[in-house]
Motif scaffolding. Structure first.
Motif, PDB file in Angstrom:
ATOM      1  N   GLY A 131       0.777  -1.233   0.000  1.00 15.81           N
ATOM      2  CA  GLY A 131       0.000   0.000   0.000  1.00 15.81           C
ATOM      3  C   GLY A 131       0.808   1.283   0.000  1.00 15.81           C
ATOM      4  N   PHE A 132       2.065   1.234  -0.483  1.00 15.47           N
ATOM      5  CA  PHE A 132       2.875   2.458  -0.538  1.00 15.47           C
ATOM      6  C   PHE A 132       2.605   3.278  -1.800  1.00 15.47           C
ATOM      7  CE2 PHE A 132       5.477   0.028   2.435  1.00 15.47           C
ATOM      8  CZ  PHE A 132       5.868   1.002   3.332  1.00 15.47           C
ATOM      9  N   GLY A 149       2.630  -1.425  14.907  1.00 16.63           N
ATOM     10  CA  GLY A 149       2.319  -0.021  14.634  1.00 16.63           C
ATOM     11  C   GLY A 149       1.022   0.193  13.867  1.00 16.63           C
ATOM     12  N   GLN A 150       0.612   1.472  13.810  1.00 18.06           N
ATOM     13  CA  GLN A 150      -0.625   1.833  13.116  1.00 18.06           C
ATOM     14  C   GLN A 150      -0.402   1.859  11.604  1.00 18.06           C
ATOM     15  OE1 GLN A 150      -1.933   5.784  14.187  1.00 18.06           O
ATOM     16  NE2 GLN A 150      -0.003   6.752  13.605  1.00 18.06           N
ATOM     17  N   THR A 151      -1.482   1.618  10.868  1.00 21.68           N
ATOM     18  CA  THR A 151      -1.437   1.641   9.404  1.00 21.68           C
ATOM     19  C   THR A 151      -1.893   3.010   8.898  1.00 21.68           C
ATOM     20  OG1 THR A 151      -3.724   0.947   9.155  1.00 21.68           O
ATOM     21  CG2 THR A 151      -2.066  -0.811   9.353  1.00 21.68           C
ATOM     22  N   ALA A 152      -1.726   3.209   7.599  1.00 20.52           N
ATOM     23  CA  ALA A 152      -2.228   4.444   6.981  1.00 20.52           C
ATOM     24  C   ALA A 152      -3.743   4.525   7.104  1.00 20.52           C
ATOM     25  CB  ALA A 152      -1.799   4.496   5.516  1.00 20.52           C
ATOM     26  N   ALA A 153      -4.431   3.371   7.047  1.00 21.02           N
ATOM     27  CA  ALA A 153      -5.893   3.371   7.224  1.00 21.02           C
ATOM     28  C   ALA A 153      -6.265   3.880   8.616  1.00 21.02           C
ATOM     29  CB  ALA A 153      -6.451   1.968   7.008  1.00 21.02           C
ATOM     30  N   ASP A 154      -5.488   3.500   9.633  1.00 21.01           N
ATOM     31  CA  ASP A 154      -5.756   3.991  10.992  1.00 21.01           C
ATOM     32  C   ASP A 154      -5.650   5.513  11.042  1.00 21.01           C
ATOM     33  OD1 ASP A 154      -6.033   1.400  12.048  1.00 21.01           O
ATOM     34  OD2 ASP A 154      -3.875   1.214  12.386  1.00 21.01           O
ATOM     35  N   THR A 194     -10.372   1.731   3.249  1.00 23.17           N
ATOM     36  CA  THR A 194      -9.620   0.470   3.417  1.00 23.17           C
ATOM     37  C   THR A 194      -8.549   0.292   2.352  1.00 23.17           C
ATOM     38  OG1 THR A 194     -11.270  -0.755   2.122  1.00 23.17           O
ATOM     39  CG2 THR A 194     -11.550  -0.756   4.525  1.00 23.17           C
ATOM     40  N   THR A 195      -8.661   0.992   1.211  1.00 19.90           N
ATOM     41  CA  THR A 195      -7.690   0.783   0.131  1.00 19.90           C
ATOM     42  C   THR A 195      -7.102   2.104  -0.368  1.00 19.90           C
ATOM     43  OG1 THR A 195      -9.224   0.968  -1.739  1.00 19.90           O
ATOM     44  CG2 THR A 195      -9.061  -1.203  -0.673  1.00 19.90           C
ATOM     45  N   THR A 196      -5.968   1.987  -1.027  1.00 17.31           N
ATOM     46  CA  THR A 196      -5.298   3.162  -1.596  1.00 17.31           C
ATOM     47  C   THR A 196      -6.147   3.778  -2.700  1.00 17.31           C
ATOM     48  OG1 THR A 196      -4.088   1.712  -3.129  1.00 17.31           O
ATOM     49  CG2 THR A 196      -2.969   2.312  -1.094  1.00 17.31           C
ATOM     50  N   LEU A 226       1.468  10.522   4.656  1.00 22.13           N
ATOM     51  CA  LEU A 226       0.957   9.378   5.420  1.00 22.13           C
ATOM     52  C   LEU A 226       2.074   8.384   5.729  1.00 22.13           C
ATOM     53  CD1 LEU A 226      -2.436   8.769   3.580  1.00 22.13           C
ATOM     54  CD2 LEU A 226      -2.133   9.601   5.930  1.00 22.13           C
ATOM     55  N   ARG A 227       2.920   8.138   4.753  1.00 21.76           N
ATOM     56  CA  ARG A 227       4.039   7.196   4.941  1.00 21.76           C
ATOM     57  C   ARG A 227       4.987   7.689   6.040  1.00 21.76           C
ATOM     58  NH1 ARG A 227       8.001   7.909   0.739  1.00 21.76           N
ATOM     59  NH2 ARG A 227       9.394   8.493   2.426  1.00 21.76           N
TER      60      ARG A 227
END
Length: 332
Positions: A131-132, A149-154, A194-196, A226-227
């Motif tokens: 998902g980058f 760790g947290q995701t970008a969705a979080d 949920t998705t890019t 976000l990254r």
């Protein structure tokens, strides 16, 4: 990445950026250790798929290499690639600001070189499910270390609008941060992201089409922001650069490649501070303890040649800086 690509050996899937220049900059530190009868030790603080590490181990047959990466998949692939040098390497699953603890664990008081190749790796960009990339639909993850760790969705689904504006503007240097954050908050109230692809679609709707002509893909800056937030990249770098400087012996060198202005600014700040006298302004004599600890090896930043960019388009934004330790560390 296609199955065909994944079947390729790692060396064909990854072209190291500025490889020869990096190794030539590190070489004098390695030679200095040899001249003192020491085993040269270099840290590859962002091992990735092991391209720089492999080249160093091939060129210096007595070199001991410590490879660090937070990405377990990258570490496993690099381990396979570096198998011929197994007796001369220590591979560590960690974040590269943990250099002091890693050296203590391995029993090294100091090293003779540190290489940092910042940003997102080829592996992370190419593996769609990470998902980058904004160019294809994938789970909205962006963690370099998928074990924690947290995701970008979080971030996208839980941060306040104010915090989203702050990180998109600060980390992404995105002038439409307000519009983008507002749209994210409005859209997620209907359905969480949920998705890019879902995120790209919303960003496209609010970034003027004309902006893409100069700024590239409309989602580029938001994805960068976000990254950086998910992986705490700039906070880590703020700790890692001084840790690297403190780890090197006299004659040792630190070489850093960054890929955007925020990273380069941090590296430049630490390198410049170490390269200046600490004597108070107007002080008549520069005492030994005031002398600079570092010598700058690059004039400003060095950039890849046109030929290198043609071979490896991802090298285009690379900016390289390097310093050498010329004075023993100040006692803590």
């Amino acid at each position: 990445m296609t199955d065909h690509d994944q079947s390729k050996p790692t060396s064909e899937r990854h072209v190291p950026v500025l490889k020869d220049r990096c190794i030539n900059l590190l070489a004098p530190g390695i030679e200095a250790a040899r001249s003192r009868g020491e085993t040269p030790v270099v840290i590859d603080a962002t091992l990735g798929m092991g391209g720089h590490a492999e080249a160093m181990l091939q060129r210096f047959p007595d070199l001991h290499l410590i490879g660090i990466d937070r990405d377990e998949e990258a570490l496993a692939l690099a381990g396979e690639r570096l198998q011929p040098f197994a007796g001369r390497i220590d591979l560590v699953h960690a974040v590269y600001d943990e250099i002091p603890d890693i050296l203590a664990d391995l029993g090294f008081a100091e090293v003779h070189g540190v290489l940092m190749d910042l940003g997102v790796s080829s592996l992370q960009l190419d593996e769609r499910e990470r998902g980058f990339a904004y160019s294809f639909d994938a789970p909205l993850d962006m963690r370099m270390d998928t074990s924690r760790g947290q995701t970008a969705a979080d971030v996208v689904n839980n941060y306040s609008e104010e915090d989203l504006v702050r990180i998109i503007r600060k980390w992404g240097e995105e002038k439409f941060a307000g519009r983008i954050a507002n749209r994210i908050v409005t859209a997620r109230a209907v359905k969480p992201f949920t998705t890019t692809g879902e995120l790209v679609e919303q960003i496209r709707d609010v970034v003027p089409s004309g902006a893409a002509k100069t700024g590239g893909h409309p989602a580029k800056r938001t994805f960068q922001a976000l990254r950086i937030e998910v992986n705490e990249e700039l906070d880590v770098l703020e700790r890692a650069v001084p840790a690297a400087i403190n780890a090197i012996a006299v004659g040792g060198r630190v070489v850093v490649m960054s890929y955007h202005s925020l990273e380069d600014k941090i590296v430049k700040g630490f390198f410049q501070a170490g390269s200046k006298s600490s004597a108070p302004l107007g002080f008549p004599v520069e005492l030994e303890e005031h002398k600079a600890e570092l010598k700058t090896l690059t004039k400003g930043t060095e950039v890849p040649t046109a030929a290198e960019i043609a071979e490896n388009p991802r090298a285009a934004s690379a900016r390289l800086r390097a310093v050498e330790r010329i004075k023993a560390r100040r006692a803590a």
